[in-house]
Design an enzyme around this catalytic site. Structure first.
Site, mmCIF file in Angstrom:
data_model
loop_
_atom_site.group_PDB
_atom_site.id
_atom_site.type_symbol
_atom_site.label_atom_id
_atom_site.label_comp_id
_atom_site.label_asym_id
_atom_site.label_seq_id
_atom_site.Cartn_x
_atom_site.Cartn_y
_atom_site.Cartn_z
ATOM 1 N N LYS A 79 60.794 64.538 85.237
ATOM 2 C CA LYS A 79 62.238 64.298 85.089
ATOM 3 C C LYS A 79 62.999 65.137 86.109
ATOM 4 O O LYS A 79 62.453 66.022 86.753
ATOM 5 C CB LYS A 79 62.728 64.659 83.677
ATOM 6 C CG LYS A 79 62.018 63.947 82.554
ATOM 7 C CD LYS A 79 62.291 62.476 82.517
ATOM 8 C CE LYS A 79 61.482 61.824 81.393
ATOM 9 N NZ LYS A 79 61.394 60.406 81.517
ATOM 10 N N SER A 91 60.691 55.559 84.095
ATOM 11 C CA SER A 91 61.864 56.375 83.772
ATOM 12 C C SER A 91 62.487 57.074 84.969
ATOM 13 O O SER A 91 63.623 57.531 84.885
ATOM 14 C CB SER A 91 61.517 57.409 82.701
ATOM 15 O OG SER A 91 60.683 58.411 83.237
#
Length: 187
Positions: free
Chosen positions: A80, A39
């Protein structure tokens, strides 16, 4: 005999102190983390090993584009990038990030943007589309993975409360051939 016993005791004390110091440092200050998944590609690769700075946000605040580690709702820790800070209005249109109406460059996405042939890397959206609010709530962050099409981030899990943030990470230390800082200075 007494001299040997004293020497063993001194070595034992030194070992106990070293283990306690290592535990304190790991628990309160810095910890290793392994990237799990794709990701954050192309910035971070699956199985990259990084150091998490746990004390950075106890004395400071997150900045836009910091890479953070936080406890996700699934009981896992996610890595993230901070896109929205408390009070920010976030919007994507024409593959461009707008924060409070101002366009921001995201050079860490340039490689993937060049490779995408079937539409934008980041689909257009506003915060209202995902969190049913116009601004990022107080004490929370809006985060996204760099691999926008394949990231489970605030678009799926909502904003991240600051109390769930473990810390900031910016140093890949393993594998050695990818040793580098991934900190992004937007200035």
């Amino acid at each position: 005999m007494t001299k040997k016993r004293n020497e063993i005791w001194e070595w034992t004390k030194a070992l106990i102190i070293a283990v306690l110091l290592a535990a304190i440092i790991r628990y309160f200050f810095f910890a290793p983390i392994v990237v799990d998944g794709l990701s954050m590609m192309p910035t971070l690769h699956n199985h990259d090993r990084m150091i998490v700075n746990k004390i950075g946000y106890t004395v400071g605040k997150p900045k836009r584009f910091d890479i953070i580690v936080f406890h996700a709702p699934e009981g896992k820790d996610y890595i993230k990038r901070v896109i929205g800070l408390p009070g920010d209005r976030i919007e994507y249109k024409d593959d461009t990030l707008y924060v409070n109406g101002k366009a921001y460059k995201e050079p860490y996405l340039d490689q993937y943007k060049k490779e995408v042939m079937d539409g934008p890397l980041t689909e257009p959206f506003t915060l209202k589309d995902y969190i049913n609010r116009d601004t990022v709530p107080k004490g929370e962050l809006f985060v996204m993975g760099d691999n926008r099409r394949y990231s489970r981030d605030s678009r799926a899990i909502g904003t991240v409360p600051m109390k769930k943030v473990i810390g900031k990470t910016s140093l890949v230390y393993w594998p050695l051939d990818r040793f580098r800082s991934v900190a992004y200075d937007k200035n």
